[in-house]
Design a protein around this motif. Sequence first.
Motif, PDB file in Angstrom:
ATOM      1  N   ARG A  45      71.624  52.378  59.661  1.00  0.00           N
ATOM      2  CA  ARG A  45      70.519  51.425  59.738  1.00  0.00           C
ATOM      3  C   ARG A  45      69.368  52.007  60.553  1.00  0.00           C
ATOM      4  NH1 ARG A  45      72.720  46.685  62.378  1.00  0.00           N
ATOM      5  NH2 ARG A  45      73.799  46.403  60.399  1.00  0.00           N
ATOM      6  N   ALA A  46      69.697  52.716  61.643  1.00  0.00           N
ATOM      7  CA  ALA A  46      68.654  53.337  62.466  1.00  0.00           C
ATOM      8  C   ALA A  46      67.864  54.358  61.661  1.00  0.00           C
ATOM      9  CB  ALA A  46      69.280  54.005  63.686  1.00  0.00           C
ATOM     10  N   LEU A  47      68.557  55.183  60.899  1.00  0.00           N
ATOM     11  CA  LEU A  47      67.883  56.212  60.100  1.00  0.00           C
ATOM     12  C   LEU A  47      67.052  55.582  58.984  1.00  0.00           C
ATOM     13  CD1 LEU A  47      70.839  58.746  59.903  1.00  0.00           C
ATOM     14  CD2 LEU A  47      68.764  58.964  61.292  1.00  0.00           C
ATOM     15  N   GLU A  48      67.554  54.510  58.388  1.00  0.00           N
ATOM     16  CA  GLU A  48      66.793  53.805  57.357  1.00  0.00           C
ATOM     17  C   GLU A  48      65.507  53.226  57.932  1.00  0.00           C
ATOM     18  OE1 GLU A  48      69.484  50.923  55.852  1.00  0.00           O
ATOM     19  OE2 GLU A  48      70.805  52.388  54.884  1.00  0.00           O
ATOM     20  N   ARG A  49      65.587  52.649  59.133  1.00  0.00           N
ATOM     21  CA  ARG A  49      64.402  52.098  59.780  1.00  0.00           C
ATOM     22  C   ARG A  49      63.365  53.197  60.027  1.00  0.00           C
ATOM     23  NH1 ARG A  49      64.566  47.640  62.983  1.00  0.00           N
ATOM     24  NH2 ARG A  49      62.307  47.928  62.971  1.00  0.00           N
ATOM     25  N   LEU A  50      63.826  54.329  60.525  1.00  0.00           N
ATOM     26  CA  LEU A  50      62.907  55.423  60.828  1.00  0.00           C
ATOM     27  C   LEU A  50      62.263  55.969  59.564  1.00  0.00           C
ATOM     28  CD1 LEU A  50      65.038  57.365  63.482  1.00  0.00           C
ATOM     29  CD2 LEU A  50      63.047  55.915  63.923  1.00  0.00           C
ATOM     30  N   GLU A  51      63.093  56.220  58.556  1.00  0.00           N
ATOM     31  CA  GLU A  51      62.571  56.804  57.321  1.00  0.00           C
ATOM     32  C   GLU A  51      61.646  55.826  56.605  1.00  0.00           C
ATOM     33  OE1 GLU A  51      64.281  59.507  53.626  1.00  0.00           O
ATOM     34  OE2 GLU A  51      65.666  58.574  55.050  1.00  0.00           O
ATOM     35  N   GLY A  52      61.989  54.547  56.637  1.00  0.00           N
ATOM     36  CA  GLY A  52      61.166  53.548  55.959  1.00  0.00           C
ATOM     37  C   GLY A  52      59.868  53.249  56.667  1.00  0.00           C
ATOM     38  N   SER A  53      59.733  53.668  57.918  1.00  0.00           N
ATOM     39  CA  SER A  53      58.522  53.370  58.684  1.00  0.00           C
ATOM     40  C   SER A  53      57.319  54.164  58.211  1.00  0.00           C
ATOM     41  CB  SER A  53      58.748  53.664  60.171  1.00  0.00           C
ATOM     42  OG  SER A  53      58.816  55.061  60.405  1.00  0.00           O
ATOM     43  N   GLY A  54      57.564  55.315  57.602  1.00  0.00           N
ATOM     44  CA  GLY A  54      56.468  56.175  57.198  1.00  0.00           C
ATOM     45  C   GLY A  54      55.847  56.946  58.347  1.00  0.00           C
ATOM     46  N   ILE A  55      56.408  56.803  59.556  1.00  0.00           N
ATOM     47  CA  ILE A  55      55.912  57.534  60.718  1.00  0.00           C
ATOM     48  C   ILE A  55      56.263  59.011  60.567  1.00  0.00           C
ATOM     49  CG2 ILE A  55      56.152  57.824  63.222  1.00  0.00           C
ATOM     50  CD1 ILE A  55      56.761  54.822  63.390  1.00  0.00           C
ATOM     51  N   SER A  56      55.357  59.869  60.970  1.00  0.00           N
ATOM     52  CA  SER A  56      55.616  61.308  60.955  1.00  0.00           C
ATOM     53  C   SER A  56      56.291  61.692  62.271  1.00  0.00           C
ATOM     54  CB  SER A  56      54.304  62.079  60.788  1.00  0.00           C
ATOM     55  OG  SER A  56      54.532  63.471  60.828  1.00  0.00           O
ATOM     56  N   PHE A  57      57.565  62.005  62.211  1.00  0.00           N
ATOM     57  CA  PHE A  57      58.325  62.347  63.410  1.00  0.00           C
ATOM     58  C   PHE A  57      58.383  63.860  63.588  1.00  0.00           C
ATOM     59  CE2 PHE A  57      60.018  58.162  62.315  1.00  0.00           C
ATOM     60  CZ  PHE A  57      59.937  57.522  63.541  1.00  0.00           C
ATOM     61  N   ASP A  58      58.106  64.289  64.813  1.00  0.00           N
ATOM     62  CA  ASP A  58      58.245  65.703  65.129  1.00  0.00           C
ATOM     63  C   ASP A  58      59.713  66.080  65.316  1.00  0.00           C
ATOM     64  OD1 ASP A  58      55.339  66.835  65.746  1.00  0.00           O
ATOM     65  OD2 ASP A  58      55.454  64.792  66.511  1.00  0.00           O
ATOM     66  N   ALA A  59      60.510  65.147  65.825  1.00  0.00           N
ATOM     67  CA  ALA A  59      61.919  65.452  66.082  1.00  0.00           C
ATOM     68  C   ALA A  59      62.745  64.175  66.137  1.00  0.00           C
ATOM     69  CB  ALA A  59      62.068  66.226  67.393  1.00  0.00           C
ATOM     70  N   LEU A  60      64.003  64.305  65.786  1.00  0.00           N
ATOM     71  CA  LEU A  60      65.026  63.297  66.062  1.00  0.00           C
ATOM     72  C   LEU A  60      65.903  63.897  67.150  1.00  0.00           C
ATOM     73  CD1 LEU A  60      66.202  62.224  62.472  1.00  0.00           C
ATOM     74  CD2 LEU A  60      64.189  61.466  63.747  1.00  0.00           C
ATOM     75  N   VAL A  61      65.952  63.240  68.311  1.00  0.00           N
ATOM     76  CA  VAL A  61      66.691  63.768  69.456  1.00  0.00           C
ATOM     77  C   VAL A  61      67.875  62.852  69.750  1.00  0.00           C
ATOM     78  CG1 VAL A  61      66.574  64.393  71.891  1.00  0.00           C
ATOM     79  CG2 VAL A  61      64.596  64.786  70.411  1.00  0.00           C
ATOM     80  N   PHE A  62      69.081  63.413  69.706  1.00  0.00           N
ATOM     81  CA  PHE A  62      70.310  62.678  69.993  1.00  0.00           C
ATOM     82  C   PHE A  62      70.817  63.117  71.364  1.00  0.00           C
ATOM     83  CE2 PHE A  62      69.849  62.206  65.528  1.00  0.00           C
ATOM     84  CZ  PHE A  62      70.576  61.091  65.139  1.00  0.00           C
ATOM     85  N   THR A  63      70.721  62.217  72.356  1.00  0.00           N
ATOM     86  CA  THR A  63      71.049  62.619  73.728  1.00  0.00           C
ATOM     87  C   THR A  63      72.530  62.402  74.069  1.00  0.00           C
ATOM     88  OG1 THR A  63      70.136  60.492  74.463  1.00  0.00           O
ATOM     89  CG2 THR A  63      68.745  62.442  74.723  1.00  0.00           C
ATOM     90  N   GLY A  64      73.384  63.013  73.294  1.00  0.00           N
ATOM     91  CA  GLY A  64      74.780  63.150  73.691  1.00  0.00           C
ATOM     92  C   GLY A  64      75.742  62.058  73.271  1.00  0.00           C
ATOM     93  N   ASP A  65      77.035  62.362  73.483  1.00  0.00           N
ATOM     94  CA  ASP A  65      78.151  61.544  73.013  1.00  0.00           C
ATOM     95  C   ASP A  65      78.000  61.267  71.529  1.00  0.00           C
ATOM     96  OD1 ASP A  65      79.208  61.660  75.510  1.00  0.00           O
ATOM     97  OD2 ASP A  65      79.055  59.533  75.965  1.00  0.00           O
ATOM     98  N   ILE A  66      77.788  62.352  70.799  1.00  0.00           N
ATOM     99  CA  ILE A  66      77.693  62.275  69.349  1.00  0.00           C
ATOM    100  C   ILE A  66      79.040  61.832  68.778  1.00  0.00           C
ATOM    101  CG2 ILE A  66      77.010  63.520  67.274  1.00  0.00           C
ATOM    102  CD1 ILE A  66      74.877  63.406  69.543  1.00  0.00           C
ATOM    103  N   ALA A  67      80.101  62.444  69.273  1.00  0.00           N
ATOM    104  CA  ALA A  67      81.465  62.093  68.875  1.00  0.00           C
ATOM    105  C   ALA A  67      82.198  61.520  70.083  1.00  0.00           C
ATOM    106  CB  ALA A  67      82.200  63.315  68.338  1.00  0.00           C
ATOM    107  N   ASP A  68      83.061  60.545  69.843  1.00  0.00           N
ATOM    108  CA  ASP A  68      83.752  59.892  70.950  1.00  0.00           C
ATOM    109  C   ASP A  68      84.867  60.769  71.523  1.00  0.00           C
ATOM    110  OD1 ASP A  68      84.109  57.342  72.508  1.00  0.00           O
ATOM    111  OD2 ASP A  68      86.120  57.506  71.649  1.00  0.00           O
ATOM    112  N   LEU A  69      85.547  61.512  70.658  1.00  0.00           N
ATOM    113  CA  LEU A  69      86.655  62.367  71.103  1.00  0.00           C
ATOM    114  C   LEU A  69      86.411  63.840  70.786  1.00  0.00           C
ATOM    115  CD1 LEU A  69      89.664  60.108  69.966  1.00  0.00           C
ATOM    116  CD2 LEU A  69      88.691  60.337  72.267  1.00  0.00           C
ATOM    117  N   GLY A  70      85.194  64.172  70.409  1.00  0.00           N
ATOM    118  CA  GLY A  70      84.868  65.567  70.113  1.00  0.00           C
ATOM    119  C   GLY A  70      85.584  66.108  68.898  1.00  0.00           C
ATOM    120  N   GLU A  71      85.917  65.251  67.935  1.00  0.00           N
ATOM    121  CA  GLU A  71      86.672  65.684  66.753  1.00  0.00           C
ATOM    122  C   GLU A  71      85.753  66.332  65.717  1.00  0.00           C
ATOM    123  OE1 GLU A  71      89.859  62.087  66.391  1.00  0.00           O
ATOM    124  OE2 GLU A  71      87.730  61.585  66.566  1.00  0.00           O
ATOM    125  N   SER A  72      86.274  67.353  65.050  1.00  0.00           N
ATOM    126  CA  SER A  72      85.484  68.070  64.048  1.00  0.00           C
ATOM    127  C   SER A  72      85.034  67.150  62.932  1.00  0.00           C
ATOM    128  CB  SER A  72      86.304  69.230  63.467  1.00  0.00           C
ATOM    129  OG  SER A  72      86.558  70.215  64.449  1.00  0.00           O
TER     130      SER A  72
END
Length: 305
Positions: A45-72
């Motif tokens: 839903r977050a990505l849909e909101r961003l893409e649907g906004s039409g805003i020109s983004f320089d970067a998508l920054v994910f500040t950590g805890d991407i995975a809960d247990l670090g699983e591949s």
Amino acid sequence: MVSEHPARPIEAMPTHTIAHISDTHFLAGEARLYGAIDTDTTLARALERLEGSGISFDALVFTGDIADLGESDAYERVRALVEPAAHRMGAQLVWVMGNHDHRSRMRVELLDEPGSDSPVDRVFWLNGLRLIALDTSVPGFHHGELTREQLDWLAAELHTPAAAGTILALHHPPIPTTLPLMPILELQEQDQLADVIRGTDVISILGGHLHYSTHSLFAGVPISVAAATCYTMDLVSARQSLVGRDGGQSLNLVQVYPGQVVHSVVPLGISQVVNTFPAEFVDRIESLPAAAQREAFSRQAPTTD
């Protein structure tokens, strides 16, 4: 009273715009976080909101805890969801290490690098704006630290200013929290980081970890913490309790102007639209000269007694 200052020109848009997302906490397979949280749907839903906004983004920054247990598998699923969206938006994708992440697996699955347990510190250039991803994770622990080697590396990098300044992205934000026990898990020896960035061209610090959105100053630099997309912490729960809720998820926008940075919160919950100005109306107003814009949109309608 009419302002003496002219309306902001339409062309005075941000020089850079970044979407700041944090704490996705994906698990392997179809497992739900705590048996209840659908991490995939909220991030989608977050990505849909961003893409649907039409805003020109320089970067998508994910500040950590991407995975809960670090699983591949968790990293593979996040990448499959995020990477195509970032590509369609023409945005640089920046992954930052968190305390729940695994350095070697993150390198292999997200960065296409050989596995290694050394800190994941990287520099990105976004049209004159420098973005530094700094790894505050400590293998085997949940608190944050920066080694002397990392601090020296950061100081050397900051020695030469960037044309549009520098944004520092890390997982453990150097910011106080009133939640019980959470100070145990904060970034340690914060004064050492303050000594490195004070007086440099760092214009903003982006963090995660806390699972709620908050803002402060550190060494004179504004800090913006993005709430998690998985679940959020309740800041007004019963005394001495830690309560996570499936609600209040959001992402942040970071908009850089000459001499100024604006951090804004974008809620991700589904909500009812109660008022709108259609695009045709907005375009018509913005096509007018500044004084006419004020007359057309700022003047109040006359009232009757």
